[in-house]
Motif scaffolding. Structure first.
Motif, PDB file in Angstrom:
ATOM      1  N   THR A   1      -6.731 -15.777 -14.342  1.00  0.00           N
ATOM      2  CA  THR A   1      -7.677 -16.794 -14.769  1.00  0.00           C
ATOM      3  C   THR A   1      -7.516 -17.041 -16.260  1.00  0.00           C
ATOM      4  O   THR A   1      -7.607 -16.116 -17.060  1.00  0.00           O
ATOM      5  CB  THR A   1      -9.130 -16.359 -14.475  1.00  0.00           C
ATOM      6  OG1 THR A   1      -9.255 -16.137 -13.082  1.00  0.00           O
ATOM      7  CG2 THR A   1     -10.123 -17.411 -14.923  1.00  0.00           C
ATOM      8  N   LYS A   2      -7.267 -18.278 -16.622  1.00  0.00           N
ATOM      9  CA  LYS A   2      -7.119 -18.647 -18.028  1.00  0.00           C
ATOM     10  C   LYS A   2      -8.494 -18.981 -18.579  1.00  0.00           C
ATOM     11  O   LYS A   2      -9.157 -19.901 -18.102  1.00  0.00           O
ATOM     12  CB  LYS A   2      -6.204 -19.854 -18.179  1.00  0.00           C
ATOM     13  CG  LYS A   2      -4.789 -19.593 -17.752  1.00  0.00           C
ATOM     14  CD  LYS A   2      -3.959 -20.857 -17.866  1.00  0.00           C
ATOM     15  CE  LYS A   2      -2.579 -20.629 -17.309  1.00  0.00           C
ATOM     16  NZ  LYS A   2      -1.804 -21.860 -17.270  1.00  0.00           N
ATOM     17  N   GLN A   3      -8.920 -18.227 -19.569  1.00  0.00           N
ATOM     18  CA  GLN A   3     -10.195 -18.493 -20.208  1.00  0.00           C
ATOM     19  C   GLN A   3     -10.047 -19.698 -21.136  1.00  0.00           C
ATOM     20  O   GLN A   3      -9.033 -19.841 -21.811  1.00  0.00           O
ATOM     21  CB  GLN A   3     -10.661 -17.268 -21.000  1.00  0.00           C
ATOM     22  CG  GLN A   3     -10.880 -16.043 -20.132  1.00  0.00           C
ATOM     23  CD  GLN A   3     -11.946 -16.268 -19.063  1.00  0.00           C
ATOM     24  OE1 GLN A   3     -13.008 -16.811 -19.338  1.00  0.00           O
ATOM     25  NE2 GLN A   3     -11.654 -15.865 -17.844  1.00  0.00           N
ATOM     26  N   ILE A   4     -11.056 -20.540 -21.160  1.00  0.00           N
ATOM     27  CA  ILE A   4     -11.014 -21.717 -22.029  1.00  0.00           C
ATOM     28  C   ILE A   4     -12.015 -21.548 -23.152  1.00  0.00           C
ATOM     29  O   ILE A   4     -12.895 -20.685 -23.098  1.00  0.00           O
ATOM     30  CB  ILE A   4     -11.312 -23.014 -21.236  1.00  0.00           C
ATOM     31  CG1 ILE A   4     -12.727 -22.989 -20.657  1.00  0.00           C
ATOM     32  CG2 ILE A   4     -10.261 -23.247 -20.168  1.00  0.00           C
ATOM     33  CD1 ILE A   4     -13.187 -24.314 -20.101  1.00  0.00           C
ATOM     34  N   LYS A   5     -11.871 -22.387 -24.170  1.00  0.00           N
ATOM     35  CA  LYS A   5     -12.842 -22.400 -25.257  1.00  0.00           C
ATOM     36  C   LYS A   5     -14.165 -22.949 -24.736  1.00  0.00           C
ATOM     37  O   LYS A   5     -14.195 -23.713 -23.771  1.00  0.00           O
ATOM     38  CB  LYS A   5     -12.338 -23.310 -26.386  1.00  0.00           C
ATOM     39  CG  LYS A   5     -11.169 -22.747 -27.147  1.00  0.00           C
ATOM     40  CD  LYS A   5     -10.516 -23.753 -28.069  1.00  0.00           C
ATOM     41  CE  LYS A   5     -11.410 -24.330 -29.119  1.00  0.00           C
ATOM     42  NZ  LYS A   5     -10.692 -25.206 -30.065  1.00  0.00           N
ATOM     43  N   LYS A   6     -15.247 -22.572 -25.388  1.00  0.00           N
ATOM     44  CA  LYS A   6     -16.544 -23.126 -25.027  1.00  0.00           C
ATOM     45  C   LYS A   6     -16.516 -24.625 -25.304  1.00  0.00           C
ATOM     46  O   LYS A   6     -16.162 -25.071 -26.386  1.00  0.00           O
ATOM     47  CB  LYS A   6     -17.650 -22.457 -25.832  1.00  0.00           C
ATOM     48  CG  LYS A   6     -19.006 -22.915 -25.414  1.00  0.00           C
ATOM     49  CD  LYS A   6     -20.108 -22.165 -26.096  1.00  0.00           C
ATOM     50  CE  LYS A   6     -21.391 -22.693 -25.485  1.00  0.00           C
ATOM     51  NZ  LYS A   6     -22.541 -22.451 -26.214  1.00  0.00           N
TER      52      LYS A   6
END
Length: 166
Positions: A24-29
């Motif tokens: 899972t690629k975390q994204i910026k808020k």
């Protein structure tokens, strides 16, 4: 701060994946902004959100397609960096072998879910009856940027003849 798409290949190997969240690629808020409004305008014009779920796997993608003869520079130098800046993940440029198309893809479940919360759900835009989100409609700058993105991808301006006014 510029986002760089380098050094991401080795991120989970150090601890053998023991503390890894998987792929899972975390994204910026995501924050409401003029840039986000423009990116949504681009998506409303030539983009789509795609989800295909299968047993233990799934494909989650955001794709924007343009004409490679006219849109390549815009995609490579503007749209790709804009998406990378907004979401903090790398985009991928590819080209169709059968037609004149440039395709910008972002593969991220988190990005698909974030855009769904911003009123851009996965699937067919017409069947989903998407409309301009209220947070964009209610702020003049956001609406202006949204329209800019929409016109950059799907718009045209032409002079009408006098017959059209009669």
């Amino acid at each position: 701060m510029l986002f760089a798409c380098i050094g991401m290949d080795n991120w989970g190997r150090i601890k053998g994946g023991l503390t890894s969240p998987g792929n899972t690629k975390q994204i910026k808020k995501v924050k409401y902004s003029a840039d986000l409004a423009e990116f949504l305008g681009i998506l409303f014009g030539d983009g789509n959100s795609y989800v295909k779920k299968a047993y233990k796997v799934g494909v989650y993608a955001i794709r924007i397609v343009g004409d490679s003869r006219y849109d390549e520079e815009y995609f490579v130098n503007y749209v790709k960096p804009l998406g990378e800046h907004l979401f903090g993940i790398c985009g991928k440029i590819s080209y169709s072998k059968t037609r004149n198309a440039v395709i910008l893809s972002f593969y991220s479940r988190e990005m698909v879910y974030a855009l769904e919360k911003l009123e851009f759900p996965p699937g067919n835009k017409i069947n989903n009856k998407i409309t301009i989100p209220s947070w964009i409609r209610n702020k003049k700058l956001f609406l202006k940027q949204f329209i800019r993105g929409l016109l950059d991808t799907d718009g045209s301006i032409f002079r009408m003849s006098n017959k059209d006014f009669g």
